[in-house]
Structures are given as C-alpha cells and as structure tokens.
Design an enzyme around this catalytic site. Sequence first.
Site, short mmCIF file in Angstrom:
data_model
loop_
_atom_site.label_atom_id
_atom_site.label_comp_id
_atom_site.label_asym_id
_atom_site.label_seq_id
_atom_site.Cartn_x
_atom_site.Cartn_y
_atom_site.Cartn_z
N GLY A 1 0.70 -1.19 -0.12
CA GLY A 1 -0.17 0.02 0.10
C GLY A 1 0.99 1.45 -0.18
CG ASN B 1 -4.78 3.83 9.07
OD1 ASN B 1 -5.22 5.04 8.38
ND2 ASN B 1 -3.97 4.02 9.90
CD GLN C 1 -6.98 -0.56 7.62
OE1 GLN C 1 -7.49 -1.39 7.90
NE2 GLN C 1 -5.30 -0.41 7.95
CG HIS D 1 -0.40 -6.71 4.95
ND1 HIS D 1 -0.39 -6.31 6.29
CD2 HIS D 1 0.06 -5.51 4.23
CE1 HIS D 1 -0.07 -4.91 6.34
NE2 HIS D 1 0.30 -4.44 5.00
CB THR E 1 11.73 -10.24 -11.68
OG1 THR E 1 12.80 -10.18 -12.88
CG2 THR E 1 11.21 -11.41 -11.69
CB CYS F 1 2.94 3.32 10.97
SG CYS F 1 1.92 2.31 9.73
#
Length: 390
Positions: A69, A149, A177, A199, A235, A323
């Site tokens: 994100g 969030n 979210q 995730h 890649t 965070c």
Amino acid sequence: MIYLDNAATTRTAPEVVEAMLPYFTENYGNPSAIYSVGATSKKAVNEARRGIAGVIGAKQEEIYFTAGGTEADNWALKAVAESNIHKGRHIITTKIEHHAILHTCKYLEKRGFEVTYLDVDRDGVIDLGQLEAAIRPDTILISVMFANNEIGTLEPIGEIGRLAREKGILFHTDAVQAFGQIPIQVDELGVDLLSASAHKLNGPKGIGMLYVRTGIKLSSLLQGGGQERNRRAGTENVPGIVGFGAAAARAMNIMEQKAAKERELRDYLIGRIETEIPYCRLNGHREKRLPGNVNFSFSFIEGESLLIMLDMKGICASSGSACTSGSLDPSHVLLAIGLKHEEAHGSLRITLSEENTREEMDFVVEELKQIVAKLREMSPLYEDFIKSLG
Ligand code: PLP
C-alpha cells in the site's frame, strides 16, 4: 491468544499459503521467459490480476502490482504530480490520511507543490463544502482515503468522485483498509486511482496494487525492464501476486457473511464497553464505519499501559496505527477529530476478523473493565477528578 489487530495486519489464510507454495517450488519461472515454466508464472500473474480487478469492477490492464500500500500511495501522488505539472501544482488531501499519503505530500511540498489538508468533523468525516471551496484552477489531484485505519470512518467517496469528475480533477483513494472488506466499484464511485494491499485481507505482506483508470497519464514508478507495461519495472513477485489473487477471491466469497459477523461483534463490543466502563468515548462514526473497527478513548488512562496489560492477558490490540505505535506523539487522526492530547493518549483500537467470537468479546470486556479500573486507581488525575465530584 486473542488477535484483535486486523487493521495492522491479518493472518495469511491457509488457502492463500497453499496457492502460493508451488510458485516457490516447482513453478519458479520468470514470467518474462519464453519456456513453459515461465509461461505458467505469467498465466498465474494474469489470473490474479483479473481476479483483483474484478473486486473493484476494473479492467485487468488497469491493475499494476506494487510492493504494498505504501508504494501504491507514493506512486499515485508523486506520478500524478510529475505528470500534471503543466496543469498545476495543487493537491487536496485530508488531515487523517495514513502517513504513506501525508509524508508523500510533505515530500511534494518541499518540491514546490501546494497541499490543502482538509479538516474532518468529530466523527472523522470530511466536509464536501470545504472540499469544493478548496478546489482551485491549478488543482491536479484529490486524494481521500476510503476508510480510516484508526477510527474506521468511511468517507463519502461517491460524492467526492462526482465532484472531481465535474471539475476535471483526478481522484485517488487509499483503499488499503476497505479493499476486500466492503463493496467498491470504481466506475460507480468515479475513482481514477486506488491503492490496496494484500496483507489486510488475509494475503501475504509486501504485495499491493495501484489501480489506474485507462487513459490516465502517469509516469513510471521504477525504470528498468518492461514489467507491468513499462510502468513498474522489476521481476514480478509471483508468489506474492498469486497470494494476493487468492486472498482477493477468498475476500469476495466471504465478504457478505464476514462483514455481517464483524458488524454484530463490533456493535456488541461497543455496546458493552459504553454501558460498563465509565468515562469512555467511541471514536469514529457510529454507522459509517468499517465492519470490524472499534476505537475508544478512556479518560485518565495511558494507552500504552493498557496495551501492555491486555497483552499480559493474551489480547493483541493497538493504541493507534501500527506505524505510530512506539512513538510518543498522539495520533494525528485522534487530534484531527478534536480529542485533547491526553484523551488521544488513552485510546484503544480493536479490529476484528471473521474468526473472532462473542466469547472472546466477553473476555475482552471483563479484562478491560479490570485493567481500566486498576490504571485509574494509579492515576492522580482520576483521583482529583473523583474528589472534584464531591
Ligand atoms: N494506507 C492505509 C490506510 C493503511 O492502513 C496502511 C497500512 O497500515 C497503508 C496505507 C500501508 O500499506 P502497506 O503496509 O501495505 O505498505
């Protein structure tokens, strides 16, 4: 352990892990290769892309994979800024965005862009009148998050999209979210760019995407090979992309029941906390809110102490966004909804999954009652407050 921090991250679902495993072992080919093991990877990447596009009603070729994100948010803002510099240098966002947006805006300000940070009301909702008034002839982008969030508040995305369309301004939404949790249709909502991250929906960490509406000019994020149609070189993270695809399919299958179950548990938990623990405040909008989000401030309490004591009882929760935990600054989101510093410090975020149960909620309330009472007993402010009551 009772895991109640699903906004920070979620358990990777067993079927997601199972879908990913062959892409570490036998199907390890580079999707750019000509031989068949490469073609197998390429096919898997494109199937995942198609499924993920389907979640938001987008076309497959409008999905660009990123490393999460944060990368999608950085890319959207920096690339729109760079690609539209001839039109203007003004960006509109809100005071309650994730730091992936806010810190990117600060970065752009240092490079000559101007950013308007919209206020929010007591529930965390932006004011459409204020947004409209902030629009200038040189406004090139509006970026407003789909769902917050920390407090779970849902923003009026459809109305913002309509306004942006009317004024000919690009509209980005950080839907990290909300993606896979609640229905999102980019065409109906008038969204031009959208960020998501695997995730948060039982997928793997380190993989996300940016949706970019066809026809939008956007500079490349990374220079190198021609991957992601020359826009994001490197890649492909094939196992991650396959896992994201599996998580998106799973999220679509269970969305309705999952949201219904989480809403029921959420409202039960909110109801019990409000009636059984005095001097608390629910943060975020009561109805326009993510199904699994509960956020309370408890007066006379230090959030960090609360978290440590909950952890001792096997309960994982959060005092704000992951965070910012570890920092002593109060949450910018809680300050933006008008909480005082000390109220913001005493906050608790509980974010549910479909695996949680009513018994767990009962256990949490009982423990919370005791912990809050114990912490208040140790608080001189609480003592003064009780004395002041006479
Ligand atoms: N935006 C929001 C609203 C988030 O909640 C998060 C993660 O907490 C991010 C962006 C960053 O996503 P990622 O962890 O995939 O970089």
